[in-house]
Design an enzyme around this catalytic site. Structure first.
Site, mmCIF file in Angstrom:
data_model
loop_
_atom_site.group_PDB
_atom_site.id
_atom_site.type_symbol
_atom_site.label_atom_id
_atom_site.label_comp_id
_atom_site.label_asym_id
_atom_site.label_seq_id
_atom_site.Cartn_x
_atom_site.Cartn_y
_atom_site.Cartn_z
ATOM 1 N N ASP A 1 19.964 -4.064 -20.889
ATOM 2 C CA ASP A 1 21.151 -4.653 -21.428
ATOM 3 C C ASP A 1 22.324 -3.917 -21.312
ATOM 4 O OD1 ASP A 1 22.130 -7.268 -22.389
ATOM 5 O OD2 ASP A 1 22.291 -6.425 -24.563
ATOM 6 N N LYS B 1 20.341 -14.738 -27.373
ATOM 7 C CA LYS B 1 20.535 -14.952 -26.032
ATOM 8 C C LYS B 1 18.849 -14.386 -25.636
ATOM 9 C CE LYS B 1 23.837 -11.923 -25.337
ATOM 10 N NZ LYS B 1 24.930 -10.975 -24.673
ATOM 11 N N LYS C 1 20.908 -7.694 -17.415
ATOM 12 C CA LYS C 1 22.311 -8.154 -17.691
ATOM 13 C C LYS C 1 23.163 -7.725 -16.348
ATOM 14 C CE LYS C 1 25.045 -6.701 -20.955
ATOM 15 N NZ LYS C 1 25.447 -6.952 -22.328
#
Length: 769
Positions: free
Chosen positions: A235, A117, A275
């Site tokens: 994240d 990702k 995120k």
């Protein structure tokens, strides 16, 4: 000819060899990107600081409608068996073959879904400012980073492209070694962490929790040597399996702290990757508006390797305007830092322009549409999937691999350029924790029903029978022998780590997490977290435990056998009379055998009377007493002597450090458990055989630890000693295996007592009724 031939990577066809409809699907998979184009009139401006945190949260109806429609579809999954559903969606995942192919074809370090990702993000946006290349130095900060895949991915990107800059990084995550952290909140994969600990910042309290103001202040000091931070990634997320429909609200405080930390640490012109999940609620809308005002470009991107059916997206923010531009507002936001955000909203409705709300709604609708389509398609295929559909999915997955490799031009990287070229740690918590974190054997509805059961209901229904049954046939100590090796203890490189007193021990890298969690639940639910041994848990006359208790005679027999082994190896001269130091016992009972040892008693009644509690061996009083006894014992021992030492448990880094010291100065260490029929008291002993002398610097170091323990206890300090031997040392394979065996035996013994007692009470009540 090469002596070692690499496994050939399967040659892939060009994406153009696939049919147009397959290609169209894959193009769409890689095109989930939305950019916030700002209005020409420059109306997206931060409000006056006096206006923030002045109004209550009020949701926007249009966004709530999107949330409700998504949750309606998610609710259709509630009765699906999680293992079956995950197996199904793993197959329907069009990007499902990419990770394994990347791992093999380009030799990617720590190649996970997160690695892929982040590589997509790196290759799709100019994350690294030109200034870093011009100055030849790149600095990055990675928040909530475990297990470290973003860092490994960035390393691969920089090294394989040979970018002309020296890279420095700092990372943070919840500390997987901190005893008060909940393992359900953490990723227990420490492959990278264990080998790069110096670059990880866990904050002044050593927990790694970024949601405190002290953490933010400490982090600024930790990265002060960096002239400027060019890139920040965040994240973070929580395990929201228990309430998936409210994921956005559950993580809102974390996102707020991540954003404030990024805006406080990022340098002018820097990039920020965050995120997020759905962005329907007022708190998320406020953060998105804030980011659009603070950075020149904001994009919302869903990588192809992010599972299409979930809500995960990455907010990619470029060209930070700098702290000076937002200083007054940022200072006020910092005061609101923490786990419980103020009930007031960051921004009131009226300061957010309609043009922004319109653009944000377009963004939410864009990703909402893709997610709904994916979930609906997965449900349809779950109920019925024909051969033609399976073949199409296989073609899609193959095409996705080709497209990924062609689009992002990944290059092979030799292991010599990895972050961890050769692991210095033989065994880390990763190998031990593998497969424990998520056990998808129940549906969401079944898990909710299990959560609703009382402790007594769980016992009555036999949920913990396996622990008791396994303990009944478990014979530890007979195969768990830790062999000492001559090693140079570099205690001059060690340091004492203090932290806030542990409220309870929830997590341990030295024990199976499921066992510890179950034991804690048993203590809390059955005993209220404490014991009254004079009443409820004093065994009745007829109460007996089915597990075998090892007698003193059997323990001495094993001790003599190990001593004879040392004499056979000529480690100990047969003519020398070996001394056996028996610590914590006032007398010997029921010994009829001849003991060819000079037995001496070192009395310490308190050491054997400590009871199991939610603190376990994390109680500073117990730790000081154990260390004090150990220091007294070491003064009495000579080369070849043996020692029997009772131990409550070794869940903490502190106690693991003491076992390491014993490991270093004895030829063999083993254990016996249980050695007592007293419920929930100290029930294990360590057999330490073949004393090999402890270097004086190490002894002096232990004395300084003991003095600090006494000072903290006597002053009623809120601090305690958490660690005094580096984690890199404690995670070595043989020691870690031994501690897992020891702690499993102790925990299962206590569980056996509690569960068997509960069963007796349940049976007694049933007979009365």
């Amino acid at each position: 000819m090469s002596k070692c031939r690499k496994t050939p990577v399967q040659q892939l066809a060009s994406p153009t060899s696939f049919s147009p409809d397959i290609l169209a699907d894959i193009f769409e998979l890689f095109a989930k990107n939305f950019s916030y184009s700002k209005p020409l009139n420059n109306e997206w401006q931060l409000p006056d600081p006096s206006e923030i945190f002045t109004c209550d949260h009020t949701e926007f109806n249009a966004f709530l409608d999107l949330k409700n429609s998504l949750n309606e579809v998610k609710n259709l999954l509630s009765d699906k068996k999680l293992d079956e559903w995950h197996e199904h969606t793993a197959f329907t995942n069009k990007a499902g073959k990419i990770i394994s192919h990347v791992r093999k074809s380009v030799n990617a370090e720590l190649c996970t879904q997160a690695w892929c990702k982040f590589h997509e993000i790196l290759c799709s946006f100019p994350l690294i400012p030109q200034e870093a290349f011009q100055n030849g130095k790149l600095n990055s900060l990675h928040l909530c980073e475990a297990p470290g895949a973003f860092i490994a991915s960035l390393n691969h990107y920089l090294k394989s492209h040979r970018f002309p800059c020296h890279w420095s990084w700092v990372a943070n995550t919840l500390n997987p070694y901190h005893e008060a952290n909940d393992d359900l909140m953490m990723i227990m994969d420490d492959r990278l962490i264990a080998n790069t600990l110096h670059w990880w910042y866990f904050g002044p309290d050593n927990t790694g929790d970024i949601m405190t103001l002290k953490f933010l202040t400490g982090l600024q000091n930790f990265i002060s040597s960096m002239a400027t931070v060019h890139l920040v990634t965040a994240d973070g997320s929580f395990d929201c399996q228990g309430n998936p429909g409210e994921q956005e609200a559950l993580v809102s405080s974390l996102h707020y702290c991540e954003v404030v930390t990024a805006l406080t640490t990022l340098g002018n012109g820097g990039s920020f990757v965050l995120k997020m999940f759905t962005m329907f609620e007022h708190c998320s809308i406020n953060l998105m508006y804030l980011l659009n005002c603070c950075l020149d470009q904001v994009h919302v991107f869903k990588p192809a390797t992010s599972k299409a059916g979930n809500s995960e997206v990455y907010v990619v923010c470029l060209y930070y305007k700098g702290r000076e531009a937002i200083h007054p507002l940022l200072s006020k936001m910092t005061l609101n830092f923490g786990t419980e955000m103020k009930r007031k909203a960051l921004f009131p409705h009226h300061v957010i322009p309609d043009s922004f709300l319109k653009r944000h709604e377009e963004c939410c609708v864009f990703f909402h549409k893709y997610q709904l389509e994916t979930i609906s398609e997965n449900i349809r295929l779950f109920e019925c999937m024909g051969k033609a559909e399976q073949e199409k999915l296989n073609n899609l997955r193959d095409c996705a691999v080709q497209y990924f490799m062609q689009k992002f031009q990944l290059k092979h990287l030799s292991r010599n350029n990895w972050l961890v070229k050769k692991s210095s740690i033989g065994c880390s918590t990763n190998t031990k924790w593998f497969g424990q974190r998520n056990k998808y054997f129940r549906t969401y509805n079944e898990r909710k029903m299990l959560e609703a059961l009382s402790w007594k209901d769980k016992v009555a229904k036999g949920y913990f029978n396996s622990w008791a049954e396994e303990h009944g046939v478990y014979h530890p100590g007979q195969s768990s022998i830790l062999e000492g090796t001559a090693s140079n203890l570099e205690c001059h490189l060690w340091h004492i780590l203090e932290g806030k007193k542990l409220p309870k021990v929830k997590c341990s890298p030295f024990c199976n997490g499921e066992i510890l969690k179950t034991l804690n639940e048993a203590i809390e639910k059955s005993l209220g977290g404490a014991f009254n041994l004079d009443s409820k848990f004093r065994p009745k006359q007829q109460y007996s435990c089915s597990c075998h208790v090892f007698s003193e005679e059997l323990i001495f027999s094993e001790l003599c056998s190990l001593t004879e082994c040392l004499q056979d190896e000529q480690v100990v001269e047969p003519s020398n009379r070996i001394k056996c130091l028996l610590v914590g016992f006032s007398t010997l009972h029921n010994i009829k055998m001849h003991i060819p040892l000079e037995v001496r008693l070192l009395e310490s009644a308190e050491l054997t009377t400590f009871s199991c509690s939610l603190l376990h061996d994390g109680d500073p009083t117990y730790q000081r007493l154990f260390l004090d006894c150990l220091l007294h014992s070491l003064r009495e021992l000579h080369t070849g002597d043996v020692m029997i030492l009772p131990v409550l448990s070794c869940f903490t880094r502190f106690m693991a450090g003491l076992i390491f010291v014993l490991h270093s100065c004895f030829r063999f260490i083993t254990f016996f458990c249980p050695t007592s029929s007293d419920p929930l008291r100290t029930c294990a002993v360590l057999l330490c055989v073949g004393y090999q002398d402890l270097p004086n610097p190490v002894f002096q170091y232990l004395q300084s630890v003991n003095e600090l323990l006494s000072t903290l206890l006597n002053s009623d300090s809120p601090q305690q000693v958490l660690q005094f031997v580096p984690m890199e040392v404690l995670l070595k394979g043989a020691l870690l295996d031994f501690l897992w065996d020891l702690n499993a035996a102790i925990a299962k013994r206590h569980l056996h007592f509690i569960i068997q007692r509960e069963r007796e009470e349940i049976n007694s009540l049933q007979l009365q009724n």
